[in-house]
Motif scaffolding. Structure first.
Motif, mmCIF file in Angstrom:
data_model
loop_
_atom_site.group_PDB
_atom_site.id
_atom_site.type_symbol
_atom_site.label_atom_id
_atom_site.label_comp_id
_atom_site.label_asym_id
_atom_site.label_seq_id
_atom_site.Cartn_x
_atom_site.Cartn_y
_atom_site.Cartn_z
ATOM 1 N N GLY A 1 0.821 -1.197 0.000
ATOM 2 C CA GLY A 1 0.000 0.000 0.000
ATOM 3 C C GLY A 1 0.856 1.248 0.000
ATOM 4 O O GLY A 1 2.092 1.188 0.095
ATOM 5 N N ALA A 2 0.193 2.395 -0.072
ATOM 6 C CA ALA A 2 0.913 3.668 -0.104
ATOM 7 C C ALA A 2 1.764 3.854 1.145
ATOM 8 O O ALA A 2 2.892 4.340 1.066
ATOM 9 C CB ALA A 2 -0.072 4.818 -0.266
ATOM 10 N N LEU B 1 5.665 4.517 1.034
ATOM 11 C CA LEU B 1 6.209 5.725 1.646
ATOM 12 C C LEU B 1 7.296 5.385 2.663
ATOM 13 O O LEU B 1 8.342 6.036 2.702
ATOM 14 C CB LEU B 1 5.090 6.530 2.327
ATOM 15 C CG LEU B 1 4.171 7.282 1.370
ATOM 16 C CD1 LEU B 1 2.871 7.659 2.053
ATOM 17 C CD2 LEU B 1 4.887 8.519 0.828
ATOM 18 N N ARG B 2 7.054 4.375 3.461
ATOM 19 C CA ARG B 2 8.035 3.960 4.466
ATOM 20 C C ARG B 2 9.331 3.517 3.785
ATOM 21 O O ARG B 2 10.421 3.912 4.182
ATOM 22 C CB ARG B 2 7.446 2.823 5.312
ATOM 23 C CG ARG B 2 8.179 2.536 6.584
ATOM 24 C CD ARG B 2 7.461 1.514 7.441
ATOM 25 N NE ARG B 2 6.193 2.026 7.958
ATOM 26 C CZ ARG B 2 4.994 1.676 7.503
ATOM 27 N NH1 ARG B 2 4.869 0.801 6.542
ATOM 28 N NH2 ARG B 2 3.908 2.188 8.030
ATOM 29 N N PHE C 1 0.654 12.764 4.028
ATOM 30 C CA PHE C 1 0.082 13.250 5.281
ATOM 31 C C PHE C 1 -1.186 12.503 5.693
ATOM 32 O O PHE C 1 -1.609 12.616 6.836
ATOM 33 C CB PHE C 1 -0.143 14.765 5.222
ATOM 34 C CG PHE C 1 1.151 15.530 5.281
ATOM 35 C CD1 PHE C 1 1.949 15.483 6.424
ATOM 36 C CD2 PHE C 1 1.583 16.272 4.201
ATOM 37 C CE1 PHE C 1 3.155 16.170 6.480
ATOM 38 C CE2 PHE C 1 2.786 16.968 4.254
ATOM 39 C CZ PHE C 1 3.571 16.920 5.395
ATOM 40 N N ARG C 2 -1.757 11.739 4.817
ATOM 41 C CA ARG C 2 -2.856 10.853 5.212
ATOM 42 C C ARG C 2 -2.316 9.668 6.027
ATOM 43 O O ARG C 2 -3.036 9.072 6.805
ATOM 44 C CB ARG C 2 -3.597 10.321 3.997
ATOM 45 C CG ARG C 2 -4.589 11.283 3.444
ATOM 46 C CD ARG C 2 -5.514 10.592 2.436
ATOM 47 N NE ARG C 2 -5.881 11.574 1.459
ATOM 48 C CZ ARG C 2 -5.637 11.516 0.163
ATOM 49 N NH1 ARG C 2 -5.041 10.462 -0.348
ATOM 50 N NH2 ARG C 2 -5.989 12.475 -0.647
ATOM 51 N N HIS C 3 -1.058 9.334 5.801
ATOM 52 C CA HIS C 3 -0.452 8.179 6.464
ATOM 53 C C HIS C 3 0.429 8.545 7.652
ATOM 54 O O HIS C 3 0.524 7.776 8.614
ATOM 55 C CB HIS C 3 0.371 7.366 5.453
ATOM 56 C CG HIS C 3 -0.463 6.703 4.428
ATOM 57 N ND1 HIS C 3 -1.043 5.477 4.630
ATOM 58 C CD2 HIS C 3 -0.847 7.103 3.194
ATOM 59 C CE1 HIS C 3 -1.736 5.143 3.558
ATOM 60 N NE2 HIS C 3 -1.633 6.119 2.672
ATOM 61 N N PHE C 4 1.093 9.698 7.571
ATOM 62 C CA PHE C 4 2.065 10.072 8.594
ATOM 63 C C PHE C 4 1.917 11.545 8.949
ATOM 64 O O PHE C 4 1.710 12.372 8.072
ATOM 65 C CB PHE C 4 3.496 9.818 8.098
ATOM 66 C CG PHE C 4 3.727 8.405 7.659
ATOM 67 C CD1 PHE C 4 3.877 7.385 8.599
ATOM 68 C CD2 PHE C 4 3.785 8.082 6.311
ATOM 69 C CE1 PHE C 4 4.075 6.075 8.196
ATOM 70 C CE2 PHE C 4 3.988 6.772 5.900
ATOM 71 C CZ PHE C 4 4.140 5.764 6.839
ATOM 72 N N ALA C 5 2.096 11.857 10.233
ATOM 73 C CA ALA C 5 1.993 13.249 10.683
ATOM 74 C C ALA C 5 3.170 14.086 10.207
ATOM 75 O O ALA C 5 3.015 15.269 9.911
ATOM 76 C CB ALA C 5 1.904 13.298 12.210
ATOM 77 N N ASP D 1 5.859 5.095 13.423
ATOM 78 C CA ASP D 1 4.411 4.933 13.371
ATOM 79 C C ASP D 1 3.921 3.631 13.995
ATOM 80 O O ASP D 1 2.767 3.526 14.373
ATOM 81 C CB ASP D 1 3.894 5.068 11.932
ATOM 82 C CG ASP D 1 4.313 3.921 11.046
ATOM 83 O OD1 ASP D 1 5.488 3.534 11.079
ATOM 84 O OD2 ASP D 1 3.450 3.406 10.312
ATOM 85 N N ALA D 2 4.778 2.652 14.160
ATOM 86 C CA ALA D 2 4.362 1.379 14.748
ATOM 87 C C ALA D 2 4.437 1.388 16.275
ATOM 88 O O ALA D 2 4.071 0.405 16.920
ATOM 89 C CB ALA D 2 5.223 0.251 14.198
#
Length: 188
Positions: free
Chosen positions: A7-8, A12-13, A45-49, A57-58
């Motif tokens: 996924g996105a 991104l990660r 920014f939908r996935h990470f601040a 994030d985990a």
């Protein structure tokens, strides 16, 4: 069924880690990460601040899993046995991809702000564990020591694991490290 596609968030990660290693954390922008992942900055920014959260994030899931593992331990178990179960759970969550863990750790160790963030996340986990141990009836001092000890054992074991040249499992290294701590505490 079709093949699984990352996924996105996964893209991104992966893109962020790659860029952090190539350019350094400070020199990498959110726009760079989004471009490398083939998405927009808005999607980022939908996935990470922010760009730090790609690495952290985990943390909330790790804390939730740790506390769930603690709940699965009999209430009569000694504090160190309880945190041993938590450490097993942590090993299962983070110990499946040593190469990614090495890269992530390399990025974190190269940046003071990220090292601080890592310590904050570990301190939060320790506090949550100590609180939960107290709720289980373990004394205040013992709960604090057991929680802090679990973080120290994890940090030492994780460092050994990411730098190891053999294929030893993180779970085994954690158990060995905890055993050595017990021997040390017993005066051995």
């Amino acid at each position: 069924m079709g093949r699984w596609k990352p996924g996105a968030g996964d893209r991104l990660r992966e893109a962020a880690l790659s860029l952090y290693l190539e350019r350094g954390f400070e020199q990498t922008t959110v726009a760079d990460i989004a471009e490398r992942a083939g998405v927009t900055a808005r999607t980022f920014f939908r996935h990470f601040a922010d760009k730090r959260e790609v690495l952290f994030d985990a943390s909330s899931a790790l804390e939730e899993e740790s506390l769930a593992a603690l709940e699965g331990v009999p209430a009569t178990a000694p504090a160190l046995d309880a945190v041993a179960a938590v450490l097993d759970s942590v090993a299962l969550m983070v110990g499946d991809d040593r190469e990614s863990a090495r890269k992530r750790q390399g990025v974190i160790m190269a940046n003071a702000e990220l090292r601080e963030r890592e310590l904050i996340k570990l301190t939060s986990l320790s506090a949550a564990l100590a609180d939960r141990l107290r709720q289980r009836g373990i004394g205040d001092i013992e709960a604090g020591l057991a929680a802090e000890t679990s973080i120290a054992v994890f940090r030492v074991a994780f460092s050994r694991w990411v730098t190891a040249t053999d294929d030893q499992d993180l779970r085994d290294i954690i158990r060995e490290t905890l055993d050595r701590l017990r021997t040390l505490a017993a005066g051995g």
